[in-house]
Design an enzyme around this catalytic site. Structure first.
Site, PDB file in Angstrom:
ATOM      1  CB  CYS A  24      -3.609   3.455  -1.555  1.00  0.00           C
ATOM      2  SG  CYS A  24      -4.641   4.867  -1.223  1.00  0.00           S
ATOM      3  CG  ASP A  73       0.482  -2.815   6.194  1.00  0.00           C
ATOM      4  OD1 ASP A  73      -0.492  -2.880   6.974  1.00  0.00           O
ATOM      5  OD2 ASP A  73       0.454  -2.198   5.118  1.00  0.00           O
ATOM      6  CD  GLN A 110      -7.047  -4.422   3.854  1.00  0.00           C
ATOM      7  OE1 GLN A 110      -8.037  -5.126   4.036  1.00  0.00           O
ATOM      8  NE2 GLN A 110      -7.135  -3.117   3.699  1.00  0.00           N
ATOM      9  CG  HIS A 114      -1.909   0.978   1.381  1.00  0.00           C
ATOM     10  ND1 HIS A 114      -1.661   2.267   1.763  1.00  0.00           N
ATOM     11  CD2 HIS A 114      -3.251   0.892   1.153  1.00  0.00           C
ATOM     12  CE1 HIS A 114      -2.809   2.930   1.775  1.00  0.00           C
ATOM     13  NE2 HIS A 114      -3.784   2.130   1.412  1.00  0.00           N
ATOM     14  CE  LYS A 134      -7.445  -0.362   6.349  1.00  0.00           C
ATOM     15  NZ  LYS A 134      -8.267   0.226   5.297  1.00  0.00           N
TER      16      LYS A 134
END
Lengths: 150, 418
Positions: free
Chosen positions: B376, B212, B215, B135, B238
């Site tokens: 993104c 990261d 998600q 991202h 999220k």
């Protein structure tokens, strides 16, 4: 607006599938590139201007139906018009798609551009409808660089 | 384990999606007169009633600033804020609460690490490894750092299915490699990356790794000690929590060596014009009044997710992914972008001669919310030579009926443009 045909009118679909003046122009006097980073719409606009009159105009590129149809209809409308007239038409068109048009304004005077009136209900799609026009204005001003909607 | 046992486990763990949907007030909303079909969960998830009510209760009954007052409300607020930290610690299985820093979100967490680690440990000629599917928030902070320090950014490529090419990763590692920062689940491809393997490889060369988890956090159980990562970052919104709150997990021994990120109140022990003594972990990295209600809301969201359980979430979401993939594959002009062998419930797709934005707008007429654009991840779009995709992303409150509506909607889109 609940009918999607009010946004995606036949005229818009037709122009997006079979755009007018869709080619490169080798002897253009003005060239500009327009880019909408949000959705990746990307057009090159070619103009032939003589004595303040837009003698010829064409474009090439890729984008959504709204942006492509808008570019196509724009080229067919401004061909033969003076720069001043083209700028005036854009002002009215901009008011139309942003929902700021005067109540007394006769939308029919905009001709084919009136089919974009549904865009005003979709603020995120205004950029699609106006990309070609912003690019035109920058091309006429010979503004260097890429016209971005962001 | 035999098949009957497996069936039993599945039966015991299966979640009641219709009961779960009642927990989310927004799912009863009508959009353009039609029931909302929310398939944009990778962008943000909806909030269960318990989170909304917990945050309201805080503002109605408990609101005060933390770590300051001697009065009762400040005591409650401080306690709840620090309790939230403990909830996050347990959730990630971190060793201590000192390793849990409250930040604004994934982006701020990565910026914090790039800034502080960069300031102390990156010098001219050093190399930082990321991947082609990051991202922008895991590209740009490192780019800024590399520019500042004259360091180099190295990129692990992915294949056309959207899987990282690990052999290329090993080739990129050199004695100049100082940091690896990798996405766990790709937001635009859905790929679940073999992060444990990546961490093992990097650690073999003693290179720290940031994962990261923006998600992955809502789909997979995370155990930072089991993963072994040096940093793990995610956003609360999220994970069915509020916006404006996120987590930076960092190993204590590394966090201790980093300089502060921002200066201000709360991050200090004492201040004179000659010398400031910084606070201990984790507050050293929390300058200014924090997002107290955000932290408390996030902790409530974590409790909610745990009450459903990741085991049943994963089983159910895999069913949704498989069902949606099979149904979408039956549409001839549709092409799925990202076909890794292990995927989260995220499907990016394009349709021949129809721009994703037109797909998004026409689906919106049906009350269906999907994401369109480059997500993104412009380098991913470049890899496939496309300007954008349409993306449907699912979570445990979505149903197969909603996927059917998506498919019907797409068929309508195709009809409009035929």
């Amino acid at each position: 607006m609940n009918d999607l045909r009010e946004l995606y009118q036949e005229v818009i679909l037709d122009h997006s599938k079979h755009p007018k003046n869709y080619h490169k122009m080798e002897d253009a006097t003005h060239v500009a590139e327009g880019y909408n980073p949000l959705c990746g719409d990307h057009f090159n606009l070619y103009l032939k201007v003589e004595d303040g009159i837009i003698k010829d105009v064409s474009f090439l590129g890729a984008g959504c139906a709204i942006s492509k149809a808008s570019a196509s209809i724009m080229t067919s409308i401004i061909k033969g018009k003076s720069i001043e007239d083209a700028e005036k038409i854009f002002q009215n068109f901009h008011s139309l798609v942003t929902g700021k048009i005067d109540k007394n304004f006769d939308i029919n005077s905009l001709g084919k551009l009136a089919v974009f009136s549904g865009v005003s209900e979709y603020p995120v799609r205004v950029k699609c409808a106006t990309l070609a026009w912003h690019t035109l204005i920058n091309a006429l001003k010979n503004k260097p660089g890429i016209t971005s909607t962001e | 384990m035999n098949n009957t046992d497996l069936k039993n486990i599945k039966h015991q763990k299966s979640l009641d999606v219709y009961k779960i949907r009642e927990d989310f007030p927004i799912l009863e909303t009508l959009v353009r007169g039609k029931p909302l079909v929310y398939l944009d969960n990778s962008a943000t998830t909806q909030k269960p009633r318990c989170v909304i009510e917990r945050m309201t209760r805080y503002y109605e009954l408990e609101n005060a600033n933390v770590h300051r007052g001697v009065h009762r409300l400040s005591e409650i607020a401080s306690q709840e804020y620090e309790n939230a930290r403990e909830v996050v610690r347990e959730f990630l299985n971190a060793e201590s609460v000192e390793e849990i820093i409250f930040v604004r979100g994934t982006t701020e967490a990565i910026n914090l690490v790039a800034n502080t680690f960069g300031k102390s440990f990156i010098k001219e000629g050093d190399e930082i490894i990321i991947s082609e599917m990051e991202h922008h928030s895991n590209i740009v902070p490192w780019q800024i750092l590399c520019e500042e320090k004259k360091a180099k950014l190295k990129i692990i490529p992915f294949n056309d299915k959207g899987e990282l090419i690990l052999s290329e990763f090993e080739k990129l590692i050199s004695d100049k490699t100082k940091f690896v920062s990798i996405v766990h689940i790709s937001n635009s491809l859905g790929t679940i990356n073999p992060v444990k393997k990546i961490i093992d490889i990097a650690h073999h060369y003693e290179i720290p790794v940031l994962i990261d988890g923006a998600q992955s956090i809502m789909h997979t159980e995370i155990d930072v000690q089991d993963l072994g990562c040096d940093f793990f970052v995610f956003s609360g919104h999220k994970l069915f929590g509020p916006t404006g709150i996120g987590i930076l997990y960092g190993k204590k021994n590394i966090l201790e060596k980093l300089p502060p990120y921002q200066g201000g109140g709360d991050m200090i022990k004492s201040v004179t014009f000659e010398k400031t003594i910084y606070n201990d972990l984790p507050w050293k990295f929390e300058a200014g009044t924090p997002n107290i209600v955000g932290a408390i809301g996030l902790s409530e969201a974590i409790k909610y997710v745990k009450s459903i359980g990741y085991e049943s979430i994963t089983v159910y979401e895999n069913e949704l992914l498989e069902y949606a993939t099979n149904r979408l594959k039956q549409i001839p002009s549709l092409r799925i972008i990202g076909e890794a062998s292990t995927k989260g419930p995220i499907i990016s797709f394009i349709i021949e001669n129809i721009h994703p934005h037109d797909i998004g707008t026409i689906l919106d007429f049906e009350g269906i919310a999907i994401r369109t654009g480059h997500h993104c991840t412009q380098p991913v779009m470049k890899h496939f030579n496309i300007p954008a995709t349409a993306r449907a992303s699912f979570t445990f409150y979505n149903t197969k009926e909603e996927i059917d509506k998506l498919v019907e909607g797409i068929q309508k889109v195709i009809k409009v443009f035929s």
